[in-house]
Design a protein around this motif. Sequence first.
Motif, PDB file in Angstrom:
ATOM      1  N   VAL A 344       0.817  -1.218   0.000  1.00  0.00           N
ATOM      2  CA  VAL A 344       0.000   0.000   0.000  1.00  0.00           C
ATOM      3  C   VAL A 344       0.849   1.265   0.000  1.00  0.00           C
ATOM      4  O   VAL A 344       0.337   2.359   0.240  1.00  0.00           O
ATOM      5  N   ALA A 345       2.143   1.144  -0.294  1.00  0.00           N
ATOM      6  CA  ALA A 345       3.005   2.327  -0.342  1.00  0.00           C
ATOM      7  C   ALA A 345       2.734   3.110  -1.623  1.00  0.00           C
ATOM      8  O   ALA A 345       2.475   2.532  -2.676  1.00  0.00           O
ATOM      9  N   GLN A 346       2.814   4.425  -1.530  1.00  0.00           N
ATOM     10  CA  GLN A 346       2.682   5.291  -2.699  1.00  0.00           C
ATOM     11  C   GLN A 346       4.020   5.962  -2.981  1.00  0.00           C
ATOM     12  O   GLN A 346       4.441   6.857  -2.261  1.00  0.00           O
ATOM     13  N   PRO A 347       4.740   5.510  -4.038  1.00  0.00           N
ATOM     14  CA  PRO A 347       6.031   6.128  -4.351  1.00  0.00           C
ATOM     15  C   PRO A 347       5.866   7.606  -4.712  1.00  0.00           C
ATOM     16  O   PRO A 347       4.848   8.009  -5.290  1.00  0.00           O
ATOM     17  N   ASP A 348       6.855   8.398  -4.372  1.00  0.00           N
ATOM     18  CA  ASP A 348       6.841   9.810  -4.751  1.00  0.00           C
ATOM     19  C   ASP A 348       7.008   9.939  -6.263  1.00  0.00           C
ATOM     20  O   ASP A 348       7.589   9.069  -6.925  1.00  0.00           O
ATOM     21  N   PHE A 349       6.528  11.054  -6.799  1.00  0.00           N
ATOM     22  CA  PHE A 349       6.514  11.229  -8.257  1.00  0.00           C
ATOM     23  C   PHE A 349       7.925  11.267  -8.857  1.00  0.00           C
ATOM     24  O   PHE A 349       8.103  10.982 -10.038  1.00  0.00           O
ATOM     25  N   ASP A 350       8.922  11.616  -8.038  1.00  0.00           N
ATOM     26  CA  ASP A 350      10.280  11.769  -8.578  1.00  0.00           C
ATOM     27  C   ASP A 350      11.172  10.567  -8.271  1.00  0.00           C
ATOM     28  O   ASP A 350      12.398  10.656  -8.361  1.00  0.00           O
ATOM     29  N   ARG A 424      -0.911  14.682  -0.743  1.00  0.00           N
ATOM     30  CA  ARG A 424      -0.338  15.891  -1.351  1.00  0.00           C
ATOM     31  C   ARG A 424      -0.762  16.027  -2.812  1.00  0.00           C
ATOM     32  O   ARG A 424       0.056  16.249  -3.714  1.00  0.00           O
ATOM     33  N   LEU A 425      -2.052  15.909  -3.047  1.00  0.00           N
ATOM     34  CA  LEU A 425      -2.599  15.981  -4.402  1.00  0.00           C
ATOM     35  C   LEU A 425      -2.891  17.431  -4.788  1.00  0.00           C
ATOM     36  O   LEU A 425      -3.331  18.229  -3.968  1.00  0.00           O
ATOM     37  N   PHE A 426      -2.633  17.755  -6.025  1.00  0.00           N
ATOM     38  CA  PHE A 426      -3.075  19.024  -6.584  1.00  0.00           C
ATOM     39  C   PHE A 426      -3.305  18.810  -8.072  1.00  0.00           C
ATOM     40  O   PHE A 426      -2.923  17.778  -8.642  1.00  0.00           O
TER      41      PHE A 426
END
Length: 534
Positions: A344-350, A424-426
């Motif tokens: 259930v981990a969400q990797p960072d976009f970078d 941290r969605l935008f």
Amino acid sequence: MAAPKSNGATGPKSQAPARKKTVTRKAAMAPIFEGAEWDFTKVDNCFQAIEKIALEEMKLDVYPTQIEVITSEQMLDAYSSVGMPMMYNHWSFGKSFLRDETSYRKGFSGLAYEIVINSNPCICYIMEENSMTMQTLVMAHAAFGHNHFFKNNHLFQQWTDANAILEYLQFAKNYIAKCEERHGKKEVEKILDSAHALRDQGIDKFTRRQKLDIAAQRQRQIDREEYERSQYSELWRTLPETTKKNNEEIDAIERDLAQKLGLPESNLLYFLEKHSPILDSWQREILRIVRSLAQYFYPQRQTKLMNEGCACFVHYHIMNRLYDTGQITEGAMLEFIDFHTRVVAQPDFDTPYYNGINPYALGFAMMKDIERICENPTDEDREWFPDFAGNNKAIETLKEAWRNFRDESFILQYLSPHLIREFRLFNLHDDMTQSHFLVNAIHNEQGYRAVRSALAAQYSVANTDLDIQVAKVDLHGNRSMVLSHSMSHEIPLNEKQARMVVRHIHRLWGYDVSLNSIDPSGKVVKTYAEEKQS
């Protein structure tokens, strides 16, 4: 969760409360297993313990479950046949098997720990390479989480028939094998190649599915073979002569025929199955088989986030309850937490591991967030979710959501400002005519709603599937077919793939085929054509 009361365990009265709690938890029930090794007795005992929590405490409603332990090679084989327990033969399945096997053997990719089939009984494959903790986890995840979702979600009830799918797969496999014997493997492969190329455009999105009645299927096959000789060309044979008619009369005839054919028609496989002037009865049946199986998977495409979120929530709840009641050890719990956290981990976009939003991460987070809102709401939660904030009925609220929503509507209804901040969605506006991105939704009330709407749109099948329809068939002339593609966000078709698909449609139609790609203003941007060879 609070530990249950002691079942007769005793200890010194001067013992510290924390110590007394630990003794009580372990004394409540002996561990079902210790260590990593599993056997069928342990698996059966674990299944019964999981079943008791799922059915008696969580009140889940599931199909009877059939657990099957398979090897890694059998898992790869299940991958190649789109996860089904049996499938007809086609070269693409062998290609998928070799690709996945090579990737697995070289360590480039892993295998699923389980596969679950939406059928009655619900078939759950678990890998023999799993540890005992993993076997416990995947049974809770698949045999009860996915199983409950399959049985209760309205999309699966509307579009699939769990009681008939296994028998239908057997029928499809036997039918195509007989076609190969009678007409040759190459001829059958040609039809399957074209049907597979169009299967995403072979889904009926607007009417309820018909039950997969195998007896009726066989009778229809017999009736069709007898009736086809006179019926398939009836429409073409009775076409009125138009050589001496004026344009208005021809237009009226075309409108009448278009109405009879149901144009425009978005289900290409259905249209070709019913109206192609060149297909034999066995070829039409193959199109129907591919179309029926594509329809079976349609709800899964619309509920990926919810389905995985439901299964993750169920296995998380059950594993914690097993630990609280002393039925699994601390070592097993630590192993579970390690695996669950990675899933259930969400990797960072970078990071190199980023591949969009992880459906396991967002799905599970939304389920836990709903539980939080039900039990410990903030003032913000009460403002955004007045219907269920603080109702202390988390499981009932979740089951109501699992039953009535798909991914798009679930996000629109339940994604909270709290979770938007956590992830941290935008929202970015990507205008191809501009050199910079525009951030047009941030963390304020208006921004939360915009982010929620934009994210929900990404999970809408209507926004991801191509909008291609049969627009016109020139029945009174050269029998040509015209298809229209409505461009989404001014994104054109991939030219190479478009030409290949038009070629497959031409194979099934037999006459000239053209595909017009149309922009939002109605202008034809590109035309792809395939003409009948004289």
